[in-house]
Design a protein around this motif. Structure first.
Motif, PDB file in Angstrom:
ATOM      1  N   VAL A   1     -24.094  -0.365   4.413  1.00 35.58           N
ATOM      2  CA  VAL A   1     -23.372  -0.718   3.185  1.00 35.58           C
ATOM      3  C   VAL A   1     -22.456  -1.902   3.488  1.00 35.58           C
ATOM      4  CG1 VAL A   1     -21.803   0.070   1.383  1.00 35.58           C
ATOM      5  CG2 VAL A   1     -23.455   1.667   2.375  1.00 35.58           C
ATOM      6  N   PRO A   2     -22.753  -3.079   2.999  1.00 31.37           N
ATOM      7  CA  PRO A   2     -21.942  -4.266   3.302  1.00 31.37           C
ATOM      8  C   PRO A   2     -20.502  -4.113   2.805  1.00 31.37           C
ATOM      9  CG  PRO A   2     -24.048  -4.885   2.309  1.00 31.37           C
ATOM     10  CD  PRO A   2     -23.919  -3.394   2.144  1.00 31.37           C
ATOM     11  N   GLY A   3     -19.563  -4.407   3.669  1.00 32.99           N
ATOM     12  CA  GLY A   3     -18.155  -4.398   3.288  1.00 32.99           C
ATOM     13  C   GLY A   3     -17.537  -3.023   3.137  1.00 32.99           C
ATOM     14  N   LEU A   4     -18.265  -1.945   3.518  1.00 34.17           N
ATOM     15  CA  LEU A   4     -17.709  -0.603   3.339  1.00 34.17           C
ATOM     16  C   LEU A   4     -16.474  -0.401   4.208  1.00 34.17           C
ATOM     17  CD1 LEU A   4     -17.865   2.243   2.152  1.00 34.17           C
ATOM     18  CD2 LEU A   4     -19.385   2.870   4.051  1.00 34.17           C
ATOM     19  N   ASP A   5     -16.539  -0.835   5.469  1.00 33.23           N
ATOM     20  CA  ASP A   5     -15.393  -0.638   6.351  1.00 33.23           C
ATOM     21  C   ASP A   5     -14.167  -1.389   5.849  1.00 33.23           C
ATOM     22  OD1 ASP A   5     -16.655  -3.029   6.778  1.00 33.23           O
ATOM     23  OD2 ASP A   5     -16.370  -3.036   8.957  1.00 33.23           O
ATOM     24  N   ALA A   6     -14.378  -2.597   5.321  1.00 38.10           N
ATOM     25  CA  ALA A   6     -13.248  -3.371   4.781  1.00 38.10           C
ATOM     26  C   ALA A   6     -12.664  -2.695   3.550  1.00 38.10           C
ATOM     27  CB  ALA A   6     -13.700  -4.784   4.444  1.00 38.10           C
ATOM     28  N   ALA A   7     -13.540  -2.129   2.707  1.00 36.82           N
ATOM     29  CA  ALA A   7     -13.065  -1.441   1.497  1.00 36.82           C
ATOM     30  C   ALA A   7     -12.266  -0.195   1.851  1.00 36.82           C
ATOM     31  CB  ALA A   7     -14.255  -1.079   0.612  1.00 36.82           C
ATOM     32  N   LEU A   8     -12.730   0.557   2.866  1.00 40.47           N
ATOM     33  CA  LEU A   8     -12.018   1.761   3.281  1.00 40.47           C
ATOM     34  C   LEU A   8     -10.680   1.416   3.912  1.00 40.47           C
ATOM     35  CD1 LEU A   8     -14.987   3.811   4.811  1.00 40.47           C
ATOM     36  CD2 LEU A   8     -13.829   4.224   2.630  1.00 40.47           C
ATOM     37  N   GLU A   9     -10.631   0.326   4.663  1.00 41.34           N
ATOM     38  CA  GLU A   9      -9.395  -0.089   5.314  1.00 41.34           C
ATOM     39  C   GLU A   9      -8.405  -0.694   4.333  1.00 41.34           C
ATOM     40  OE1 GLU A   9      -8.070   0.227   8.109  1.00 41.34           O
ATOM     41  OE2 GLU A   9      -9.622   0.757   9.556  1.00 41.34           O
ATOM     42  N   ALA A  10      -8.897  -1.157   3.186  1.00 40.49           N
ATOM     43  CA  ALA A  10      -8.022  -1.845   2.238  1.00 40.49           C
ATOM     44  C   ALA A  10      -7.038  -0.895   1.565  1.00 40.49           C
ATOM     45  CB  ALA A  10      -8.863  -2.559   1.181  1.00 40.49           C
ATOM     46  N   VAL A  11      -7.430   0.378   1.414  1.00 41.04           N
ATOM     47  CA  VAL A  11      -6.568   1.356   0.747  1.00 41.04           C
ATOM     48  C   VAL A  11      -5.931   2.219   1.820  1.00 41.04           C
ATOM     49  CG1 VAL A  11      -6.455   3.146  -1.006  1.00 41.04           C
ATOM     50  CG2 VAL A  11      -8.206   1.370  -1.160  1.00 41.04           C
ATOM     51  N   LYS A  12      -4.619   2.075   2.004  1.00 42.85           N
ATOM     52  CA  LYS A  12      -3.948   2.745   3.108  1.00 42.85           C
ATOM     53  C   LYS A  12      -2.680   3.454   2.658  1.00 42.85           C
ATOM     54  CE  LYS A  12      -5.448  -0.148   6.986  1.00 42.85           C
ATOM     55  NZ  LYS A  12      -4.986  -0.962   8.138  1.00 42.85           N
ATOM     56  N   VAL A  13      -2.318   4.512   3.456  1.00 42.65           N
ATOM     57  CA  VAL A  13      -1.002   5.130   3.386  1.00 42.65           C
ATOM     58  C   VAL A  13      -0.330   4.798   4.707  1.00 42.65           C
ATOM     59  CG1 VAL A  13       0.299   7.278   3.214  1.00 42.65           C
ATOM     60  CG2 VAL A  13      -1.796   6.986   1.887  1.00 42.65           C
TER      61      VAL A  13
END
Length: 257
Positions: free
Chosen positions: A43-55
């Motif tokens: 899935v292209p960009g999945l890791d970046a998308a998951l890292e973009a939303v953080k606590v």
């Protein structure tokens, strides 16, 4: 001779009482690891998308998975029995010694024995020895049918101690002790405030939710209903949260592993 059939039947009865999720948990964990790796690669960009939303510095999906893991386990704790655990000084002292004396020393020895020429990995292994786990301790204790009240107290005790001691022990094992031994030193850039924030979020929220569930549930329906009807319904959420967290963790590292 008559005892043998009973001995054989007992394990079969225990296994038969387990749900499909519990019985094949190793299979599901391996499948979750594989699914995470495939998602991270395909899935292209999945890791970046998951890292973009953080606590803070923690991915929000991982935070959600950890909270789902811990809530059902802490909802099972009988909070009126915690006094028997807090009064056991031998248990509390042995836990602190194992976690904050033996554990860090062992990880320091392992790091320098096996990773002397890999400073980043070596430092990471030493820090792992200083970072007490919260969610996984509760999950494995629950799967092993351990004492939930003791686990809750020990997790809370070591989490509080982690806030106090993590920075000092990190400084000792990364700078002071290597200096004494003539080894390369490393720095630890972490604040007590950050550690306290993570403990408050990942232990405080599910602990408060679990306590409130038991108090309100028992007050409204009684202990028998709470433990025989409510808890069996929410128990699978913990393992679902575990598998979800594993998928996310491995998806984040899909291109690295």
């Amino acid at each position: 001779m008559s005892a043998q059939p009973a001995q054989v039947a007992a394990p079969a009865g225990v296994i038969g009482a387990l749900s499909v999720l519990d019985r094949f948990l190793p299979v599901w964990i391996i499948a979750a690891m594989g699914a995470g790796l495939l998602l991270g690669r395909w899935v292209p960009g999945l890791d970046a998308a998951l890292e973009a939303v953080k606590v803070g510095e923690i991915s929000l999906p991982i935070a959600l998975g950890l909270l789902l893991m811990m809530y059902p386990v802490l909802a099972k704790v009988r909070y009126d029995r915690l006094g028997s655990v807090t009064g056991d000084r031998r248990l509390l002292i042995s836990s602190l010694l194992l976690n904050w004396v033996l554990g860090p020393a062992l990880m320091f020895a392992l790091a320098w024995s096996f990773l002397p020429d890999l400073p980043e990995y070596r430092t990471g292994l030493i820090i792992v020895g200083l970072a007490r786990c919260i969610a996984m301790v509760l999950i494995w204790n629950d799967l092993a049918c351990g004492n939930r009240e003791a686990a809750a107290v020990l997790v809370a005790l070591n989490s509080i101690f982690q806030v106090i001691a993590f920075g000092a022990l990190g400084w000792f094992y990364l700078q002071v002790l290597p200096g004494w031994l003539g080894l390369p030193q490393a720095a630890l850039d972490v604040s007590a405030f950050d550690i306290a924030f993570y403990v408050l979020v990942f232990l405080g929220i599910p602990l408060l939710a679990g306590y409130a569930s038991r108090k309100l549930g028992e007050r409204a329906k009684g202990r028998a209903w709470y433990e025989q009807r409510f808890l069996p319904r929410i128990s699978p959420i913990a393992l679902h949260g575990l598998l979800f967290t594993i998928v996310i963790l491995f998806a984040l590292q899909g291109h690295t592993i």
